[in-house]
Write an enzyme that holds these catalytic residues in place. Sequence first.
Site, PDB file in Angstrom:
ATOM      1  CB  THR A  14      -0.912  -0.018   1.251  1.00 13.36           C
ATOM      2  OG1 THR A  14      -1.811  -1.105   1.105  1.00 13.36           O
ATOM      3  CG2 THR A  14      -1.699   1.256   1.416  1.00 13.36           C
ATOM      4  CB  SER A  61       2.622  -7.898   1.159  1.00  7.84           C
ATOM      5  OG  SER A  61       1.686  -7.693   2.185  1.00  7.84           O
ATOM      6  CB  THR A  94       0.255  -3.756   6.357  1.00  6.01           C
ATOM      7  OG1 THR A  94      -0.959  -3.795   5.618  1.00  6.01           O
ATOM      8  CG2 THR A  94       0.798  -2.340   6.388  1.00  6.01           C
ATOM      9  CG  ASP A  95      -2.661  -7.408   3.613  1.00  6.25           C
ATOM     10  OD1 ASP A  95      -3.032  -6.690   4.561  1.00  6.25           O
ATOM     11  OD2 ASP A  95      -3.218  -7.413   2.501  1.00  6.25           O
TER      12      ASP A  95
HETATM   13  N1  ASP Z   1      -2.781  -5.469   0.720  1.00  6.68           N
HETATM   14  C1  ASP Z   1      -1.733  -4.530   1.060  1.00  6.68           C
HETATM   15  C2  ASP Z   1      -0.418  -5.279   1.090  1.00  6.68           C
HETATM   16  O1  ASP Z   1      -0.176  -6.000   2.005  1.00  6.68           O
HETATM   17  C3  ASP Z   1      -2.031  -3.904   2.348  1.00  6.68           C
HETATM   18  C4  ASP Z   1      -1.012  -2.920   2.832  1.00  6.68           C
HETATM   19  O2  ASP Z   1       0.102  -2.800   2.369  1.00  6.68           O
HETATM   20  O3  ASP Z   1      -1.367  -2.212   3.781  1.00  6.68           O
HETATM   21  O4  ASP Z   1       0.381  -5.136   0.217  1.00  6.68           O
END
Ligand code: ASP
Length: 310
Positions: A14, A61, A94-95
């Site tokens: 993200t 991710s 973050t995932d």
């Molecule tokens: N779906 C995103 C990822 O993990 C969420 C994020 O980065 O906050 O790449």
Amino acid sequence: MNFKKIVILGTGGTIAGRASSAFDNVGYAAAQVGIAQLLADIPSLAEGGPIISEQIAQLDSKDMSFAVWQQLAQRVNYFLACDDVQGIVITHGTDTLEETAYFLQAMCRPDKPVVITCAMRPATALVPDGPQNVLDALAVARHAGASGVVAVCAGTIHGAVDVQKVHPYKLDAFSSGDAGPIGYVEEGRLRLVRNWPVAQEQRAHVAIEKVAKWPRVEIIMSYAGASGAIVQALLDQGVDGLVVAATGNGTVHQDLQHALLKAQAAGVRVVRSTRCVNGRVLPVPGDAIADSNGLSPVKARVALMLELLA
Ligand code: ASP
């Protein structure tokens, strides 16, 4: 001014996301902005010393793959061995951040800082959190005495073994559970609230560049009405290891337990972790299934894969 380099490796997420409106913090596409552009958009970035960057991958991710992990670990090992590199920052979604953090800690056991950072809002947001997180991660990477893999998000420093994403939306989305964070980054300064963690985990004895096939390790959850059907289906397909996200202190529904013991007897490695967010399974003598040694289900899976690879 420090003259050793910080290497920033981009993997997407993200933090590199784009939405069609600056007011949209959820309907965006992750992994759109290249690492060079992301960094160019942060004023004063290079004030503390030289920085180089490299794009390792560009993905959401949630789609993290073994191939990307393999490449990332190789580049991390390469830069850790360079005398003119002080530390490494990795931008990441973050995932699955906690899985990558644990993987790199176990795989590379760095004696320099490897700081994974991220964002909960896309780069196009009216008030994005990514730039501040990158600046905070740089402060940690430049801190004398920092070492090992840590995650930095919302001004908080978490150790690789403890960090867990605990919120799907808030900017402060991570927690170190009852271990607590290592410290905080405040206006570029670190305030440590506990000692820098000493690596407890074994270094994985795996030649990462040679891995051609990863073992299949799946996670199964125990819950009301659980059965052994999924275990049986996996056994039929061929599986190398199973991690059970057990209830409470590692308890497993009797029907699932029966199937897991059958799998174990057939040579499949089985590990028990807890689905509780805090704490760890406290083993008792005679436990039929080994516990995860405090690791969450997703990290226990990584640990078991590395063990099977070794
Ligand atoms: N779906 C995103 C990822 O993990 C969420 C994020 O980065 O906050 O790449």
